[in-house]
Design a protein around this motif. Structure first.
Motif, short mmCIF file in Angstrom:
data_model
loop_
_atom_site.label_atom_id
_atom_site.label_comp_id
_atom_site.label_asym_id
_atom_site.label_seq_id
_atom_site.Cartn_x
_atom_site.Cartn_y
_atom_site.Cartn_z
N ASN A 115 1.22 8.03 8.04
CA ASN A 115 1.74 8.09 6.68
C ASN A 115 2.02 9.53 6.26
O ASN A 115 3.02 9.81 5.58
CB ASN A 115 0.74 7.44 5.72
CG ASN A 115 0.69 5.93 5.86
OD1 ASN A 115 1.63 5.32 6.38
ND2 ASN A 115 -0.40 5.33 5.39
N ARG A 126 0.84 -1.20 0.00
CA ARG A 126 0.00 0.00 0.00
C ARG A 126 0.87 1.25 0.00
O ARG A 126 1.93 1.30 0.63
CB ARG A 126 -0.92 0.01 1.22
CG ARG A 126 -1.92 1.18 1.21
CD ARG A 126 -2.98 1.02 2.26
NE ARG A 126 -2.42 1.03 3.63
CZ ARG A 126 -3.08 0.60 4.69
NH1 ARG A 126 -4.31 0.10 4.56
NH2 ARG A 126 -2.52 0.66 5.89
N CYS A 170 -0.02 -4.96 2.94
CA CYS A 170 -1.29 -4.26 3.22
C CYS A 170 -2.13 -4.29 1.95
O CYS A 170 -1.79 -3.60 0.97
CB CYS A 170 -1.04 -2.83 3.66
SG CYS A 170 -0.30 -2.68 5.29
N THR A 211 4.21 6.35 0.58
CA THR A 211 4.68 5.39 1.57
C THR A 211 4.73 3.98 0.98
O THR A 211 4.15 3.71 -0.07
CB THR A 211 3.74 5.39 2.78
OG1 THR A 211 2.41 5.09 2.35
CG2 THR A 211 3.76 6.74 3.48
N THR A 231 -3.43 5.36 10.95
CA THR A 231 -2.40 5.00 9.97
C THR A 231 -2.22 6.11 8.95
O THR A 231 -1.10 6.42 8.54
CB THR A 231 -2.76 3.68 9.27
OG1 THR A 231 -2.94 2.66 10.25
CG2 THR A 231 -1.68 3.27 8.30
N GLU A 253 3.82 0.34 2.49
CA GLU A 253 3.31 -0.50 3.56
C GLU A 253 3.15 -1.92 3.02
O GLU A 253 2.17 -2.26 2.37
CB GLU A 253 1.97 0.03 4.07
CG GLU A 253 2.04 1.44 4.63
CD GLU A 253 0.66 1.95 4.97
OE1 GLU A 253 0.12 1.57 6.03
OE2 GLU A 253 0.10 2.73 4.16
N PRO A 311 -6.32 3.22 4.47
CA PRO A 311 -5.85 3.05 5.84
C PRO A 311 -6.82 3.69 6.83
O PRO A 311 -7.59 4.60 6.48
CB PRO A 311 -4.51 3.79 5.84
CG PRO A 311 -4.64 4.81 4.77
CD PRO A 311 -5.54 4.22 3.72
#
Length: 627
Positions: free
Chosen positions: A522, A458, A509, A504, A518, A506, A514
Motif C-alpha cells: 500500500n 479499506r 477488506c 488506497t 500488504t 482495497e 493490513p
C-alpha cells in the motif's frame, strides 16, 4: 456569472434585464417590513412555533430576508428554526447585496454574514446557514416553476416579490402561482405589493382568498391572500406522507463517526435529546478518525449527480468548520488543486468562481508544468474530521455513550430499543438513526429481517513529518492536491507539521489493519500515485518511502453502497421511527453534514437542502428494503 445591476444617481438599484427598479420609490426597507413581514402577520404569527417556513419568489438583493432575519433575532417569542426559501433566476453579486443595505446600517452586520456565504450560486439549491443553524436560507437558483417543483415542504408564509407583472410576467403567471400553491398549507398567508388583476385572478383560481389592503405610499393598495381552497389540496408526490408536525423527543444514534455526529447535531439543534451509542472508546474510532482529509467538490463535464451532491456537501461542511473548528489547527480553507492526471478538463457546466481551470501560476506553485490540466477549488481545503466529530458531539442535547456495541434494534409500541448481542437493553428512545458505517448493515438489518448490502473498502494513508527547520518548504505545494491520489502537505500535529499521502482502495477488506506485506504494498501504491500527481514532491519523498523508520501509516475501513452513494432516510411507513444515514464511502467529509440536514428536513417536513431529485437518489428504498 452574477446578474449585472445599474446603480442610479439616487442610489436605487436598477435591472437592465427587466428595465425595472429593485425596490419601491419609498425604499426597500419600508416595503420589506410593511408589505411582506407585517403583511403576513409577522412576527406575531410565528410566536411559540417550533419552526417557521417562508417561501419567496424573487430574492433580488435579499432585503426581505434580512428584514425577516432581524425581526426573528429581536423577537423573544421567535421559533427555534426560521426557514427562508427563495427562488431566483438571476442572482446578484455579493458586493451588490452589501451595497444595497448601506442606507440601513442596522442591517449591515447581517448583510455582511450573508455576503460571506453568497458565492458559487450555480443553478440548483444552495443552503446558507446562520445563527448556529437556527436561520436557514435556501436559495433555489433557476426558473421559479422548475425550482418549486423540486421543493418538498408546506410554507407558513409567502412573499411574492418579483419584478412587475408587465416586466416579468413569467413569475406571476398562473403556472408559477400553482407551483406556489403546492407549497402551501391551508391557512398560509401571502403578501405582495402588486394588485394587478391578472395576479388577483390567478391567485383566486389557485385556491387563495384575496383582498386589497391599504398600501405603502405612494401606492394606494397592496395585496394579501390566504390559502383556503374550496377543494382538498393535492400535494406533490409523497408530500402527504411527510410528518410535518413532528415534535422533538428522544433519539438514539448508532455510530459516533462523521455521519452519526452530524445527525446528532442536526437533531439537537431542532430540540431533540440525543444519545449516541458507539462500540469504540472515543468518537471517530473508525474511518472518521482520518488524521487529515481533503474537502473539495467532485467535478465533471456534465455536472453529474455526484458533482452536484458534493458541491452542496462541501458548502455544508465548510459552514460547520467555520462555526466549530480552529482555523489553521483543525482545518484550513487553503483551496485545493485538482490535478487532472488523465488530461480531461473536468469542469463544464459547474464552472464558477469557486471551481475553475487552474492558472499557470497555481500549477507552478505545485511544481507542475504549464501544460498540466488542473481545476482550482476555492473555498476548499483540508480538515481533521475527528475534530469536527468531537465539536459536533459537544453540542447541547447530545450524550455520547462509549463501549456500547449495538447488536439489534427492537421496535416498541412507542419507540425503539437498542440491545446488545445477549438481548440486554442498552437504551430506548422515540426514534433511532443508524449511522454505524459497515456495522449499519447488520444493525439496521436486525429490524428489517435481512442485512443491508453494504461493502467494506479499506484505505491506507502514508505520512511523515516535515523538516522542522523549513528546509523542505520548496518541495511541497502550499495547498492540498488531489486527483489520482491525494497529498495534504502541511498539517499541524503535536510533533510538528506532517504530510499525508494516499489513500488506497482495497475492496471487500473489512479488517482495518493490513498485515506487514500488504502495508508495504500500500505504501508503494501511494508513492506510485504521488509520482504521477506531484512528480517533484514524490522525488523529494522517495527516501522517506524507502525508510520504514521515517514512514508511518494509518488505515481504516470505509463503507459504501452498491452505487457508491449514501443511504439517507426512513424505511418508508413500515418501520416508523427507524432511519439511516450511512455508506458515505470515501466522501464522508464532503457528504455527512449534508446528509444529516437532509434527514432532519425530511423528518420535520422542512424545506429540503437540495433538489428533490437529488434527495431521491439517496433514498434507502433503492437497496430493496420493504416499500
Amino acid at each position: 456569472m452574477s446578474e449585472p445591476i445599474n446603480w442610479l444617481p439616487d442610489g436605487t438599484p436598477f435591472s437592465p434585464r427587466f428595465n425595472d427598479r429593485y425596490r419601491s420609490e419609498t425604499g426597500g426597507m419600508t416595503q420589506a417590513r410593511d408589505v411582506f413581514l407585517h403583511g403576513c402577520g409577522l412576527p406575531a404569527a410565528w410566536a411559540g412555533a417550533p419552526q417557521w417556513r417562508i417561501l419567496e419568489t424573487g430574492f433580488g438583493l435579499g432585503l426581505n430576508f434580512l428584514v425577516t432575519w432581524a425581526a426573528w433575532k429581536a423577537d423573544p417569542a421567535r421559533p427555534r428554526l426560521l426557514h427562508f426559501v427563495s427562488v431566483e433566476a438571476f442572482p446578484a453579486s455579493a458586493d451588490d447585496l452589501l451595497q444595497a443595505v448601506q442606507a440601513h446600517p442596522e442591517l449591515l452586520p447581517l448583510a455582511e454574514q450573508l455576503h460571506a456565504q453568497f458565492h458559487a450560486l450555480t443553478p440548483g439549491f444552495h443552503r446558507l446557514v446562520f445563527e448556529n443553524g437556527q436561520v436557514l436560507l435556501t436559495l433555489c437558483v433557476g426558473d421559479a416553476k422548475a425550482m418549486l417543483r423540486e421543493q418538498f415542504f408546506a410554507a407558513d408564509s409567502v412573499y411574492l416579490d418579483g419584478f412587475s407583472p408587465q416586466r416579468n410576467p413569467d413569475i406571476w403567471d398562473e403556472h408559477t402561482l400553482k407551483a406556489v400553491a403546492r407549497c402551501c398549507r391551508r391557512g398560509t398567508r401571502v403578501a405582495t405589493w402588486t394588485i394587478a388583476r391578472s395576479v388577483r385572478d390567478a391567485l383566486s383560481q389557485c385556491g387563495f382568498t384575496v383582498q386589497k389592503v391599504p398600501g405603502v405610499p405612494p401606492k394606494r393598495d397592496n395585496l394579501q391572500a390566504e390559502f383556503n381552497p374550496r377543494w382538498e389540496p393535492r400535494r406533490a408526490p409523497g408530500m402527504a406522507a411527510l410528518p410535518v408536525d413532528v415534535r422533538p423527543g428522544t433519539c438514539l444514534v448508532v455510530g459516533a463517526g462523521l455521519a452519526g455526529a452530524s445527525v446528532a447535531a442536526s437533531l439537537a439543534r431542532r430540540g431533540w435529546q440525543v444519545q449516541v451509542l458507539d462500540a469504540g472508546a472515543t468518537p471517530a474510532a473508525g474511518a472518521s478518525g482520518l488524521p487529515a482529509g481533503v474537502l473539495a467538490p467532485h467535478v465533471s463535464p456534465d455536472d453529474s449527480l455526484l458533482s452536484r451532491l458534493s458541491r452542496a456537501g462541501v458548502r455544508a461542511t465548510l459552514q460547520q468548520a467555520h462555526t466549530h473548528l480552529a482555523q489553521g489547527v483543525d482545518w484550513q480553507p487553503s483551496g485545493v488543486l485538482e490535478h487532472r492526471v488523465d488530461g480531461s478538463p473536468g469542469i463544464g457546466a459547474a464552472a464558477n468562481a469557486s471551481s475553475q481551470p487552474a492558472s499557470a501560476t497555481t500549477l507552478a506553485a505545485a511544481g507542475l508544468p504549464p501544460d498540466a490540466v488542473g481545476c482550482w477549488h476555492s473555498p476548499a481545503g483540508w480538515i481533521k474530521p475527528a475534530q469536527l466529530v468531537q465539536a459536533l458531539l459537544a453540542q447541547p442535547g447530545i450524550h455520547f455513550v462509549p463501549h456500547t456495541p449495538v447488536a439489534q434494534l427492537v421496535p416498541e409500541p412507542d419507540g425503539w430499543q437498542a440491545q446488545d448481542s445477549h438481548g440486554q437493553l442498552l437504551a430506548r428512545a422515540d426514534m433511532v438513526v443508524v449511522a454505524a458505517a459497515c456495522a449499519s448493515g447488520k444493525v439496521f438489518g436486525s429490524a428489517l429481517g435481512h442485512p443491508l448490502p453494504l461493502h467494506p473498502i479499506r484505505g491506507q494513508m502514508s505520512w511523515g513529518l516535515r523538516a522542522a527547520d523549513g528546509s523542505d518548504d520548496t518541495c511541497f505545494p502550499p495547498f492540498p492536491v488531489n486527483g489520482d491520489g491525494t497529498l495534504v502537505p502541511a498539517v499541524p500535529t503535536s510533533n510538528g507539521l506532517a504530510w499525508y499521502a494516499g489513500a488506497t482502495f482495497e475492496r471487500s477488506c473489512a479488517d482495518p489493519v493490513p498485515d506487514a506485506a500488504t502495508q508495504a504494498r500500500n505504501h508503494q501504491a501511494n508513492f506510485t500515485r504521488l509520482q504521477t500527481l506531484l512528480p517533484g514532491t514524490a522525488q523529494h519523498l522517495a527516501g522517506v518511502f524507502a525508510d520504514p523508520a521515517a514512514l508511518h501509516s494509518w488505515s481504516q475501513v470505509r463503507c459504501a453502497s452498491h452505487d457508491r452513494l449514501p443511504l439517507v432516510g426512513p424505511v418508508a411507513h413500515v418501520y416508523p421511527g427507524l432511519w439511516l444515514s450511512t455508506a458515505m464511502g470515501s466522501r464522508g467529509i464532503s457528504l455527512a453534514v449534508l446528509c444529516a440536514e437532509l434527514l432532519a428536513a425530511r423528518l420535520h417536513g422542512e424545506p429540503l437542502p437540495l433538489e428533490q431529485r437529488l434527495a431521491q437518489a439517496l433514498a434507502v428504498e433503492r437497496c430493496g428494503t420493504p416499500p
